[in-house]
Scaffold this motif. Sequence first.
Motif, PDB file in Angstrom:
ATOM      1  N   HIS A 107       0.832  -1.513   0.085  1.00  0.00           N
ATOM      2  CA  HIS A 107       0.381   0.201   0.235  1.00  0.00           C
ATOM      3  C   HIS A 107       0.879   1.532   0.131  1.00  0.00           C
ATOM      4  CE1 HIS A 107      -0.291  -0.406   4.632  1.00  0.00           C
ATOM      5  NE2 HIS A 107       1.036   0.095   3.967  1.00  0.00           N
ATOM      6  N   ALA A 120       5.631   4.139  -0.307  1.00  0.00           N
ATOM      7  CA  ALA A 120       5.536   2.473  -0.898  1.00  0.00           C
ATOM      8  C   ALA A 120       5.537   1.923   0.302  1.00  0.00           C
ATOM      9  CB  ALA A 120       4.870   2.275  -2.346  1.00  0.00           C
ATOM     10  N   ILE A 137       1.513  -2.299  -7.128  1.00  0.00           N
ATOM     11  CA  ILE A 137       1.067  -1.873  -6.324  1.00  0.00           C
ATOM     12  C   ILE A 137       1.675  -0.346  -7.266  1.00  0.00           C
ATOM     13  CG2 ILE A 137       3.387  -1.031  -4.797  1.00  0.00           C
ATOM     14  CD1 ILE A 137       0.333  -0.761  -3.758  1.00  0.00           C
TER      15      ILE A 137
END
Length: 335
Positions: A107, A120, A137
Amino acid sequence: MKKLGTLFILALAALTVYSCKQEKKAANFLPGSTGSENSLMVVMDNSLWQGEVGEKVREVFAAPAVSLMPEQAILTLTQIPPEVFKGATTHARSVLFVQKDTLTIAHVKRDVYADPQNIAVVKGKTNAEIVAGIEKIGKEAITAFKAVEIAAVQERFNRSLSKETAIEDELGVKLTLPSVYRVGKQEKNFVWVDRQIPKGNMNIIAYSIPEKTFTSDSTFVQDIVKLRDSIGKKYVPGPDAGTYMMTEKAFAPYVFPAEIGGRKAAEVRGIWEINGYPMAGPFLMYIINDKPNKRKLVLEGFTFAPNTQKRDYMFELEAVLKTLEFSNETEMASK
């Protein structure tokens, strides 16, 4: 009893307000983020960096940027091990944190150690899980990193702003231009501004076209090329008589959906060249559906800097174009 209840409610409300103020106050104490434009700090063990996980990171986050010559990565990566990620190092504007863990997550977190900042986070129990997380991601993280980098560049513009009004005068829109940009050409419905850089120049042109231009999706790219070539022939001459800017014949432009100034748009990236002369470089074009003014607005940035890496030049042009504001819809719609 009613009085005690009322006092309790008031005390609870006061405590809630105080807590909110304290949280806001703490958030305001975040230091400003640091880092070079388009740089990404990669925090991961050296063993991961040197293996398949590191290869995937480089594949995703250091992929070649579209339409740059010579080729250049979308982000410049700097890897450090987790034990070094402390103190001022944590203030990097864009961070990728990769770690083996009992959890499997991927995430993007905002403003953790500095403001503005995007981190990240990718964790997994095995290399395969981490690689899958990076793939999952990647697009979201790059979009987040790019957004915070664009904002940083735009913030830099505010140190010294141009007072030129040619674009607003001709087209009824505003761009936040640094003071180093100068108007090179202003005609009815066409403005060209530029700035000098080592070995060349950076340029922005702006004009409008009829609302019904580009009626066929099947010929959209070809029609964009025709438009660019006709504008280049009319307004952007080359160094010799009869030469002018056109779209590179060997490479079709890339087209992406976009939104600029609150309007839907097409983002076009490609290579320009001079017809009949050995000059070329990258361009970025936005074709904006300006329905309130019953037209399409076209903004384009292009760079000429031979034998020079142009990523950051084009990134600055993108940041300028993304400051677009429509300043006088009623007046433009009535013209």
